[in-house]
Design a protein around this motif. Sequence first.
Motif, PDB file in Angstrom:
ATOM      1  N   GLY A   1      -6.489   9.500   1.686  1.00 30.69           N
ATOM      2  CA  GLY A   1      -6.845   8.260   1.006  1.00 30.69           C
ATOM      3  C   GLY A   1      -6.783   8.330  -0.500  1.00 30.69           C
ATOM      4  O   GLY A   1      -6.384   7.378  -1.169  1.00 30.69           O
TER       5      GLY A   1
ATOM      6  N   PHE B   1       3.734   6.533   5.226  1.00 29.39           N
ATOM      7  CA  PHE B   1       3.748   6.624   6.688  1.00 29.39           C
ATOM      8  C   PHE B   1       5.027   6.031   7.271  1.00 29.39           C
ATOM      9  O   PHE B   1       5.681   6.640   8.131  1.00 29.39           O
ATOM     10  CB  PHE B   1       2.528   5.907   7.277  1.00 29.39           C
ATOM     11  CG  PHE B   1       2.462   5.970   8.785  1.00 29.39           C
ATOM     12  CD1 PHE B   1       1.844   7.034   9.421  1.00 29.39           C
ATOM     13  CD2 PHE B   1       3.035   4.970   9.562  1.00 29.39           C
ATOM     14  CE1 PHE B   1       1.794   7.104  10.810  1.00 29.39           C
ATOM     15  CE2 PHE B   1       2.992   5.031  10.941  1.00 29.39           C
ATOM     16  CZ  PHE B   1       2.373   6.099  11.566  1.00 29.39           C
TER      17      PHE B   1
ATOM     18  N   ASN C   1       0.141   4.358   0.716  1.00 32.93           N
ATOM     19  CA  ASN C   1      -0.076   5.200   1.889  1.00 32.93           C
ATOM     20  C   ASN C   1       0.698   4.675   3.097  1.00 32.93           C
ATOM     21  O   ASN C   1       1.254   5.447   3.882  1.00 32.93           O
ATOM     22  CB  ASN C   1      -1.567   5.271   2.229  1.00 32.93           C
ATOM     23  CG  ASN C   1      -2.336   6.109   1.235  1.00 32.93           C
ATOM     24  OD1 ASN C   1      -2.564   5.686   0.107  1.00 32.93           O
ATOM     25  ND2 ASN C   1      -2.732   7.299   1.634  1.00 32.93           N
ATOM     26  N   VAL C   2       0.752   3.346   3.230  1.00 38.36           N
ATOM     27  CA  VAL C   2       1.543   2.750   4.303  1.00 38.36           C
ATOM     28  C   VAL C   2       3.020   3.051   4.095  1.00 38.36           C
ATOM     29  O   VAL C   2       3.753   3.362   5.042  1.00 38.36           O
ATOM     30  CB  VAL C   2       1.306   1.224   4.365  1.00 38.36           C
ATOM     31  CG1 VAL C   2       2.253   0.581   5.376  1.00 38.36           C
ATOM     32  CG2 VAL C   2      -0.135   0.923   4.737  1.00 38.36           C
TER      33      VAL C   2
ATOM     34  N   GLY D   1      -3.256   7.624  -2.275  1.00 42.80           N
ATOM     35  CA  GLY D   1      -2.914   6.221  -2.520  1.00 42.80           C
ATOM     36  C   GLY D   1      -3.709   5.629  -3.662  1.00 42.80           C
ATOM     37  O   GLY D   1      -3.174   4.882  -4.487  1.00 42.80           O
TER      38      GLY D   1
ATOM     39  N   ALA E   1       0.167  10.430   4.130  1.00 38.74           N
ATOM     40  CA  ALA E   1      -0.245   9.028   4.209  1.00 38.74           C
ATOM     41  C   ALA E   1      -1.705   8.876   4.589  1.00 38.74           C
ATOM     42  O   ALA E   1      -2.331   7.853   4.284  1.00 38.74           O
ATOM     43  CB  ALA E   1       0.635   8.300   5.226  1.00 38.74           C
ATOM     44  N   PHE E   2      -2.275   9.884   5.250  1.00 35.33           N
ATOM     45  CA  PHE E   2      -3.668   9.804   5.689  1.00 35.33           C
ATOM     46  C   PHE E   2      -4.643  10.417   4.667  1.00 35.33           C
ATOM     47  O   PHE E   2      -5.833  10.523   4.950  1.00 35.33           O
ATOM     48  CB  PHE E   2      -3.829  10.500   7.045  1.00 35.33           C
ATOM     49  CG  PHE E   2      -3.231   9.711   8.173  1.00 35.33           C
ATOM     50  CD1 PHE E   2      -3.992   8.788   8.876  1.00 35.33           C
ATOM     51  CD2 PHE E   2      -1.897   9.866   8.526  1.00 35.33           C
ATOM     52  CE1 PHE E   2      -3.439   8.059   9.920  1.00 35.33           C
ATOM     53  CE2 PHE E   2      -1.329   9.147   9.559  1.00 35.33           C
ATOM     54  CZ  PHE E   2      -2.101   8.224  10.258  1.00 35.33           C
TER      55      PHE E   2
ATOM     56  N   GLY F   1       4.838  -1.976   5.552  1.00 37.05           N
ATOM     57  CA  GLY F   1       5.536  -1.119   4.603  1.00 37.05           C
ATOM     58  C   GLY F   1       6.824  -1.748   4.115  1.00 37.05           C
ATOM     59  O   GLY F   1       7.342  -2.688   4.722  1.00 37.05           O
TER      60      GLY F   1
ATOM     61  N   ASN G   1       0.830  -1.199   0.000  1.00 39.69           N
ATOM     62  CA  ASN G   1       0.000   0.000   0.000  1.00 39.69           C
ATOM     63  C   ASN G   1       0.870   1.257   0.000  1.00 39.69           C
ATOM     64  O   ASN G   1       1.710   1.426   0.890  1.00 39.69           O
ATOM     65  CB  ASN G   1      -0.908  -0.012   1.236  1.00 39.69           C
ATOM     66  CG  ASN G   1      -1.942   1.095   1.212  1.00 39.69           C
ATOM     67  OD1 ASN G   1      -1.600   2.252   1.348  1.00 39.69           O
ATOM     68  ND2 ASN G   1      -3.200   0.718   1.050  1.00 39.69           N
TER      69      ASN G   1
ATOM     70  N   PRO H   1      -4.164   4.617   6.904  1.00 36.75           N
ATOM     71  CA  PRO H   1      -3.497   3.680   5.975  1.00 36.75           C
ATOM     72  C   PRO H   1      -3.825   2.230   6.315  1.00 36.75           C
ATOM     73  O   PRO H   1      -4.057   1.877   7.476  1.00 36.75           O
ATOM     74  CB  PRO H   1      -2.007   3.977   6.189  1.00 36.75           C
ATOM     75  CG  PRO H   1      -1.965   5.386   6.689  1.00 36.75           C
ATOM     76  CD  PRO H   1      -3.202   5.560   7.516  1.00 36.75           C
ATOM     77  N   ASP H   2      -3.838   1.394   5.295  1.00 38.76           N
ATOM     78  CA  ASP H   2      -4.212  -0.014   5.461  1.00 38.76           C
ATOM     79  C   ASP H   2      -3.017  -0.815   5.984  1.00 38.76           C
ATOM     80  O   ASP H   2      -2.361  -1.554   5.250  1.00 38.76           O
ATOM     81  CB  ASP H   2      -4.683  -0.577   4.113  1.00 38.76           C
ATOM     82  CG  ASP H   2      -5.273  -1.970   4.249  1.00 38.76           C
ATOM     83  OD1 ASP H   2      -5.584  -2.368   5.392  1.00 38.76           O
ATOM     84  OD2 ASP H   2      -5.420  -2.660   3.220  1.00 38.76           O
ATOM     85  N   PHE H   3      -2.750  -0.672   7.276  1.00 41.98           N
ATOM     86  CA  PHE H   3      -1.610  -1.349   7.886  1.00 41.98           C
ATOM     87  C   PHE H   3      -1.822  -2.869   7.886  1.00 41.98           C
ATOM     88  O   PHE H   3      -2.953  -3.350   8.009  1.00 41.98           O
ATOM     89  CB  PHE H   3      -1.391  -0.873   9.316  1.00 41.98           C
ATOM     90  CG  PHE H   3      -1.056   0.587   9.427  1.00 41.98           C
ATOM     91  CD1 PHE H   3       0.079   1.103   8.822  1.00 41.98           C
ATOM     92  CD2 PHE H   3      -1.881   1.465  10.130  1.00 41.98           C
ATOM     93  CE1 PHE H   3       0.400   2.451   8.918  1.00 41.98           C
ATOM     94  CE2 PHE H   3      -1.571   2.811  10.236  1.00 41.98           C
ATOM     95  CZ  PHE H   3      -0.428   3.300   9.625  1.00 41.98           C
TER      96      PHE H   3
END
Length: 428
Positions: free
Chosen positions: A323, A47, A43-44, A326, A320-321, A285, A41, A219-221
Amino acid sequence: MTEQTSPTDYRFRLKDSLLGAQMLFVAFGALVLVPLLTGLNPNVALFTAGAGTLLFQWITGGKVPVFLASSFAFIAPIIYGVQTWGIASTMCGLMAAGGFYVLLSLFVRWRGTRAIARIFPPIVTGPVIMVIGLILAPVAVNMALGKSGDGAIILVDGSTAIIVSMASLGATLLASLFGRGVVRLIPILCGLAVGYLLSLFYGIVDFSRVTAAAWLAVPDFVLPEWNAAAILFMIPVAIAPAIEHFGDVLAVSSVTGKNYLKDPGVHRTLLGDGLATSMASMLGGPPNTTYSEVTGAVALTKVYNPAVMTWTALAAIVLAFVGKVGALLQSVPVPVMGGIMLLLFGAIMVVGLNTLVRAGQDLLEPRNLAIVSLVVVFGVGGMSIPLGSVTLSGIGLAGILGVLLNLILPQGDKTTGGSEARGPAAPH
C-alpha cells in the motif's frame, strides 16, 4: 536424475527472478506515470500490468519476451473520460477498445496484415498519433507551471514549480541522450527521482497519505459501468496503438532474431494485447501495451528467455499489494510530472510525424493534404459531432474521420496530382 538436475534448475530460476525484477525497474517509471497523470490507482496499474503480461504469455504460448504495461496513447482519452464520465464509465470505454483489438486480431487471421495496412495506412495513423500528443500539450504546460491539468487551480507556487519542472525535464533529457547502459533505458524514472528530491528541498511534498497507508493492502480495484458515449469515444483511439503493435512485435523480433509475426503469429500477439487491455479495464487499470524500454533492456542484457518476463509480471503483482508504494507514488508533486510530460507528449506528436515521414508520401498531394489537415484540425481544434445521445469529439472523432476519408476519397493521379502546387512532380 531429477535430484541431480533440480539444484541447477533452481539456480536458473533464481537468476531469472532477479533478471525479472530488473526488467520491472526499467519499466517502472513509465508504468506508474500513466495512472499518476490520469487519476487512476498506481497499485492497480502494477497489478494489471503483471496480470496482463501473464495473460499475454498464455495466449502466445510463452514465446515472446515482452512486458505489457500502461499505454501512453490512452493518456489524453483517459483524462478526458475521467473528467467527463468518471473512472468506472471510462473503464467501460477502455474495455471496448480492448475488444476492438480482439476483433482486429480475428480480421488479421482471416485476411492477413496487408488488409489492415489498407484500412489503417500511415496517412491515417500518423496524424491520429499527432493529435494525441497535441491535445495533451496544454495539460503538460499547466502542470509544469504548478497548476491543475485544466489550469483552473494553482497547486504550487509558479516560481518554485518552474524550477522543479525544468529540473525534471532536464534530468529526463540528459538520461535519454547521454545515459549509458540501464540509465538510458530509464529516463522517466531519472526525471521523477531528480524532481522528487528537489521537491523535498522546497518542501512541496505531502507525506500525509503515505503515513496513513497500510504496508499491505488490496489494490483499489474499480469495476466498469456501462456508458455508450465512452465506448464511442474510446474505440477510435485504439486504432493507432493497435497498428503500432505490429511495429513493437517487429522490434522484439529483430532483437531476438526470431520471427514472431509467424510464430506465434501477429494475430495471437494482438489478441493477447487486446485481452490484457480489457482485463485491465475490468479492474480499473490503464490499457496495456508492449514496452519498448523492456525490449531495449532485452537487447542490452541479451536475455531472450520469455520466462524472465513471467518473473517481471509476478514482481509487479506482488508490489501492487504494498500500500505504501502507491501512496508514495501519489505524493509526487504536479510540477515533477509536468516537466516530464513536456517531453513525453511532444515525443508522441513526433512519433506521429515520423510515421508520415517514413511512409514516404507527398503530404502536399491533395488527397493526403486533405486527410492529414482535417484529422489534425478536427482533433485539436475541438470539433464535436452529436450522434443522438452521445457526442463524438477529440481523438475519437479524429480517428473515425481519418478512416472514413481514406476509404472515401479517390486516389489522386500519381503522375500529376498536386504537382502544380509543388513544381515538378517527384518520381513515384
